[in-house]
Motif scaffolding. Structure first.
Motif, short mmCIF file in Angstrom:
data_model
loop_
_atom_site.label_atom_id
_atom_site.label_comp_id
_atom_site.label_asym_id
_atom_site.label_seq_id
_atom_site.Cartn_x
_atom_site.Cartn_y
_atom_site.Cartn_z
N PHE A 1 0.78 -1.24 0.00
CA PHE A 1 0.00 0.00 0.00
C PHE A 1 0.81 1.29 0.00
O PHE A 1 0.35 2.29 -0.58
CB PHE A 1 -1.01 0.00 1.14
N PRO A 2 2.02 1.36 0.61
CA PRO A 2 2.75 2.64 0.51
C PRO A 2 3.08 3.01 -0.94
O PRO A 2 3.13 4.21 -1.26
CB PRO A 2 4.03 2.37 1.32
N LEU A 3 3.27 2.01 -1.79
CA LEU A 3 3.53 2.29 -3.20
C LEU A 3 2.30 2.92 -3.85
O LEU A 3 2.41 3.87 -4.64
CB LEU A 3 3.93 1.02 -3.94
N TRP A 4 1.12 2.38 -3.52
CA TRP A 4 -0.10 2.97 -4.10
C TRP A 4 -0.32 4.37 -3.58
O TRP A 4 -0.68 5.27 -4.34
CB TRP A 4 -1.31 2.09 -3.80
N LEU A 5 -0.10 4.59 -2.28
CA LEU A 5 -0.23 5.94 -1.74
C LEU A 5 0.76 6.89 -2.42
O LEU A 5 0.42 8.05 -2.69
CB LEU A 5 0.00 5.93 -0.23
N GLY A 6 1.96 6.39 -2.70
CA GLY A 6 2.94 7.21 -3.41
C GLY A 6 2.49 7.54 -4.82
O GLY A 6 2.77 8.64 -5.33
N TYR A 7 1.77 6.61 -5.44
CA TYR A 7 1.26 6.89 -6.79
C TYR A 7 0.07 7.84 -6.72
O TYR A 7 -0.11 8.69 -7.61
CB TYR A 7 0.85 5.60 -7.49
N GLN A 8 -0.73 7.71 -5.65
CA GLN A 8 -1.78 8.70 -5.44
C GLN A 8 -1.17 10.10 -5.33
O GLN A 8 -1.72 11.06 -5.86
CB GLN A 8 -2.55 8.39 -4.15
N TRP A 9 -0.07 10.19 -4.64
CA TRP A 9 0.67 11.46 -4.49
C TRP A 9 0.93 12.07 -5.86
O TRP A 9 0.73 13.27 -6.08
CB TRP A 9 1.97 11.17 -3.74
N VAL A 10 1.37 11.22 -6.80
CA VAL A 10 1.68 11.69 -8.16
C VAL A 10 0.41 12.15 -8.87
O VAL A 10 0.39 13.19 -9.53
CB VAL A 10 2.38 10.58 -8.97
N ILE A 11 -0.68 11.39 -8.73
CA ILE A 11 -1.94 11.77 -9.38
C ILE A 11 -2.46 13.08 -8.79
O ILE A 11 -2.99 13.93 -9.51
CB ILE A 11 -2.99 10.65 -9.22
N TYR A 12 -2.30 13.25 -7.50
CA TYR A 12 -2.74 14.46 -6.83
C TYR A 12 -2.04 15.71 -7.38
O TYR A 12 -2.53 16.83 -7.19
CB TYR A 12 -2.48 14.38 -5.32
N LYS A 13 -0.91 15.53 -8.03
CA LYS A 13 -0.20 16.68 -8.60
C LYS A 13 -1.04 17.38 -9.67
O LYS A 13 -0.84 18.55 -9.98
CB LYS A 13 1.12 16.23 -9.21
N GLY A 14 -1.98 16.61 -10.28
CA GLY A 14 -2.93 17.24 -11.20
C GLY A 14 -2.52 17.22 -12.65
O GLY A 14 -3.05 18.02 -13.44
N GLU A 15 -1.63 16.31 -13.06
CA GLU A 15 -1.27 16.22 -14.47
C GLU A 15 -2.48 15.78 -15.30
O GLU A 15 -3.34 15.04 -14.82
CB GLU A 15 -0.11 15.23 -14.67
N SER A 16 -2.52 16.21 -16.55
CA SER A 16 -3.68 15.94 -17.39
C SER A 16 -3.76 14.49 -17.86
O SER A 16 -4.81 14.03 -18.29
CB SER A 16 -3.67 16.87 -18.61
N GLN A 17 -2.64 13.77 -17.79
CA GLN A 17 -2.60 12.37 -18.19
C GLN A 17 -2.06 11.53 -17.05
O GLN A 17 -1.29 12.01 -16.21
CB GLN A 17 -1.75 12.18 -19.45
#
Length: 230
Positions: free
Chosen positions: A35-51
């Motif tokens: 799960f820490p890996l998924w939370l880390g990926y959520q972190w990236v998505i939260y940055k708000g990139e369009s893709q």
């Protein structure tokens, strides 16, 4: 707030990012187990990139996931304390009035309301933390409340209700389809139950990342709606 547009954007974002990228799909499923890996990926998505961002720098993802987990843990502890305090106060008040049950219920309801409001703050705090990478900003309650004010509290809550309704409807359809498929496979002699088990595992691998990415993107769009023109 354009709720339909947000749902379509989240759907397109998820499908365009995962469809055909089966390796990423599988890695996302694995990251959800670690799960820490998924939370880390959520972190990236939260940055708000369009893709949908690529899955890279696993060490950084893991570290950011731990940090996000810590912030989320703190925000989950506070509502529990609130519930305990209001619940205990309600029992004491009810005891003084010779109605401890009613007092506990009133205290519990007040605690739940406070906890709900705090959960709304916590969700925006996690995204703010990912944007700033600052523990101070993650707990800058006044700034977070001001940001929610720009979104609009009613708009924010309605957006979450719509997501909940969509999730419930999708879960009902998913359950019915999978149940029918499993029932049909189970009728096959000898290997039917094995095929049904394999189907359930495959569906979990396919559905888990889709739902997780969709919801995370939707939350991000809610956060960014504060900057959208009225």
């Amino acid at each position: 707030m354009e709720y339909g547009s947000m749902l379509r954007n989240s759907f397109d974002y998820t499908v365009n990012g995962l469809w055909g990228s089966w390796g990423k799909w599988l890695l996302l499923f694995i990251s959800m187990i670690i799960f820490p890996l998924w939370l880390g990926y959520q972190w990236v998505i939260y940055k708000g990139e369009s893709q949908l961002p690529p899955l890279d720098d696993w060490v950084e993802m893991f570290i950011n996931g731990i940090k996000l987990f810590i912030v989320g843990l703190v925000y989950s502890i506070i509502p529990l304390i609130v519930l305990m305090v209001f619940g205990g106060a309600g029992v004491l008040m009810g005891g003084a009035l010779e109605s401890p049950g009613a007092g506990a219920l009133v205290g519990l309801l007040i605690g739940l309301i406070v906890a709900f409001i705090f959960s709304l703050i916590a969700l925006m705090a996690l995204i703010r933390f990912a944007r700033t990478d600052s523990f101070g900003e993650a707990f800058n309650i006044s700034a977070i409340v001001a940001h929610i004010g720009k979104i609009g509290w009613l708009s924010y809550i309605l957006a979450l209700i719509i997501l909940w309704i969509v999730s419930v409807l999708a879960t009902i359809v998913y359950t019915i389809v999978v149940a029918i498929a499993v029932f049909i496979l189970a009728l096959i002699p000898v290997i039917g139950w094995l095929l049904a088990l394999i189907l359930a595992i495959v569906v979990a691998i396919l559905i888990g990342p889709v739902v997780a990415v969709f919801v995370t993107r939707y939350y991000t769009l809610i956060y960014d709606s504060a900057a959208a023109p009225a």
